[in-house]
Design an enzyme around this catalytic site. Structure first.
Site, PDB file in Angstrom:
ATOM      1  N   LYS A  14      22.038  24.617  63.076  1.00 55.15           N
ATOM      2  CA  LYS A  14      22.087  25.639  64.119  1.00 55.15           C
ATOM      3  C   LYS A  14      21.153  26.808  63.798  1.00 55.15           C
ATOM      4  O   LYS A  14      20.639  26.918  62.697  1.00 55.15           O
ATOM      5  CB  LYS A  14      23.536  26.124  64.297  1.00 55.15           C
ATOM      6  CG  LYS A  14      24.493  24.997  64.699  1.00 55.15           C
ATOM      7  CD  LYS A  14      24.116  24.375  66.027  1.00 55.15           C
ATOM      8  CE  LYS A  14      25.112  23.345  66.524  1.00 55.15           C
ATOM      9  NZ  LYS A  14      25.027  22.031  65.842  1.00 55.15           N
TER      10      LYS A  14
HETATM   11  C1  LIG Z   1      27.275  21.117  71.663  1.00 48.22           C
HETATM   12  C2  LIG Z   1      28.052  21.062  70.394  1.00 48.22           C
HETATM   13  N1  LIG Z   1      29.384  21.176  70.434  1.00 48.22           N
HETATM   14  C3  LIG Z   1      30.125  21.184  69.324  1.00 48.22           C
HETATM   15  C4  LIG Z   1      29.564  21.048  68.079  1.00 48.22           C
HETATM   16  C5  LIG Z   1      30.435  21.015  66.885  1.00 48.22           C
HETATM   17  O1  LIG Z   1      30.104  21.937  65.914  1.00 48.22           O
HETATM   18  P1  LIG Z   1      30.396  21.613  64.364  1.00 48.22           P
HETATM   19  O2  LIG Z   1      29.446  20.551  63.931  1.00 48.22           O
HETATM   20  O3  LIG Z   1      30.167  22.916  63.687  1.00 48.22           O
HETATM   21  O4  LIG Z   1      31.806  21.165  64.273  1.00 48.22           O
HETATM   22  C6  LIG Z   1      28.171  20.924  67.982  1.00 48.22           C
HETATM   23  C7  LIG Z   1      27.530  20.766  66.669  1.00 48.22           C
HETATM   24  O5  LIG Z   1      26.591  20.030  66.492  1.00 48.22           O
HETATM   25  C8  LIG Z   1      27.401  20.917  69.161  1.00 48.22           C
HETATM   26  O6  LIG Z   1      26.072  20.793  69.126  1.00 48.22           O
END
Ligand SMILES: Cc1ncc(COP(=O)(O)O)c(C=O)c1O
Length: 366
Positions: A183
């Site tokens: 990110k």
């Molecule tokens: C659109 C979206 N939603 C949710 C997530 C979930 O985040 P995390 O990987 O921190 O759990 C991500 C992460 O890649 C994402 O890109």
């Protein structure tokens, strides 16, 4: 041969590395002062709204759904073109994700179709700002208000993006961010939830850690089922070290995106040119239908360039097919899911790297 260019790479400065070492030596490595400091810094940048951190963006989304009271028998509208976490959390709380096709231009949920998909069981909508391009917040909240829906913003990819000059998370209902390594700012793994009302903080904190509520010197009570989703101080220190660079990182990403628009001549469909609101989390190109994506990725890798795939349309995963979703239901998401590629884009990239990607793509297109 030039060094391999990945599609993304975190940029951690020396002060952050030293800061992490300090945390490790401090004797307090899990949730503590660094987590509090990160939450305060995030809150300050979100108009003073209450923010709580988690060990993933997924956890933030699940807690947001639980706070909104979403559960069995409820339907939640969302896009099929996202990381599968977006819909998995709906299943986790016992509700039903209802997919809605995307607008082929923005690649985000089509809000007209979302309105048509509303049934008496619809309780919430999870919009996703794919690649960091914000879903139209005016139309989103207008729809939510008219149809009495809760909004759980999956802003996992759009930290640093804005809507009409206001940072995402500084307004709206429940807003979730991810600080995963890919990110725009990272804590290695991590996430945050911005709450619409400070009165929700105690519930949010309980849901985050086994439902536990402490009182006095030795009191402990549990009356809701919580998870194990707290962020560590080690991770929070990384997040704090990243946060100070947010504006610089976003600006650099925007400049690199501009350069792609100037130099890309290999064909396909380019993203919306939004240099005001998007945080340019990713630069995604839709390959022409006749272009085999796997072959393109391979030919780019052979030229030393990493290409990402974000994402196959998730209603076609076996888990979701078993729930009744089928090919042909969401033609835009399905086409994009087959033909989107993510080009390298990260703050440490040089201008020449963009030119190199564009040139390699010209050769890779066959
Ligand atoms: C659109 C979206 N939603 C949710 C997530 C979930 O985040 P995390 O990987 O921190 O759990 C991500 C992460 O890649 C994402 O890109």
């Amino acid at each position: 041969m030039q060094a391999f260019l990945p599609f993304t790479r975190p940029e951690i400065d020396e002060a952050t590395i030293a800061g992490v070492a300090e945390v490790l030596r401090s004797g307090w490595i899990t949730s503590g002062p660094q987590v509090k400091a990160l939450e305060a810094a995030l809150s300050e940048r979100r108009g003073g709204r209450a923010v709580r951190t988690f060990n993933s963006g997924t956890a933030a989304l699940e807690v947001a759904l639980r706070i909104a009271g979403i559960g069995e028998g409820d339907e939640v509208l969302t896009t099929p073109l996202s990381w599968v976490a977006t819909a998995n959390v709906v299943l986790e709380v016992g509700a039903r994700p209802v997919f809605v096709d995307v607008d082929p231009r923005t690649r985000n949920i089509d809000l007209d179709l979302a309105e048509k998909a509303i049934t008496p069981a619809t309780r919430a909508i999870i919009p996703v700002d794919l690649a960091g391009l914000p879903v139209d917040r005016d139309r989103l909240y207008d729809l939510a208000k008219r149809k009495h829906l809760r909004v759980i913003e999956d802003a996992a990819q759009s930290f640093g993006a804005s809507w009409r000059g206001k940072p995402l998370g500084s307004f709206g209902d429940l807003v979730c961010f991810s600080f995963h390594a890919n990110k725009n700012i990272t804590s290695a793994e991590g996430g945050a939830l911005v709450l619409p009302d400070p009165g929700l903080v105690p519930l949010c904190e309980r849901l985050r850690l086994q439902g536990v509520e402490r009182s006095g010197e030795d009191g402990m009570e549990v009356d809701v089922l919580g998870g194990k989703w707290n962020l560590t101080d080690v991770a929070a220190r990384i997040g704090l070290g990243q946060l100070v660079h947010l504006e610089k990182f976003t600006q650099r990403r925007r400049n690199l995106a501009r350069r792609y628009f100037e130099h890309w001549d290999a064909g396909g469909e380019l993203p919306v040119q939004d240099f005001e609101q998007s945080n340019w989390h990713m630069f995604q190109v839709v390959l022409p239908e006749k272009q085999n994506r796997a072959a393109f990725i391979k030919r780019m890798r052979e030229q030393g360039i990493g290409i990402g795939v974000h994402y196959p349309a998730m209603h076609l995963f076996k888990l979701y097919r078993r729930l009744g979703w089928r090919a042909g239901q969401f033609p835009n998401a399905e086409r994009l899911g087959r033909s989107l590629v993510t080009l390298p884009l990260f703050p440490a990239m040089r201008d020449e790297d963009v030119d190199r990607v564009c040139e390699a793509a010209r050769k890779a297109f066959k």
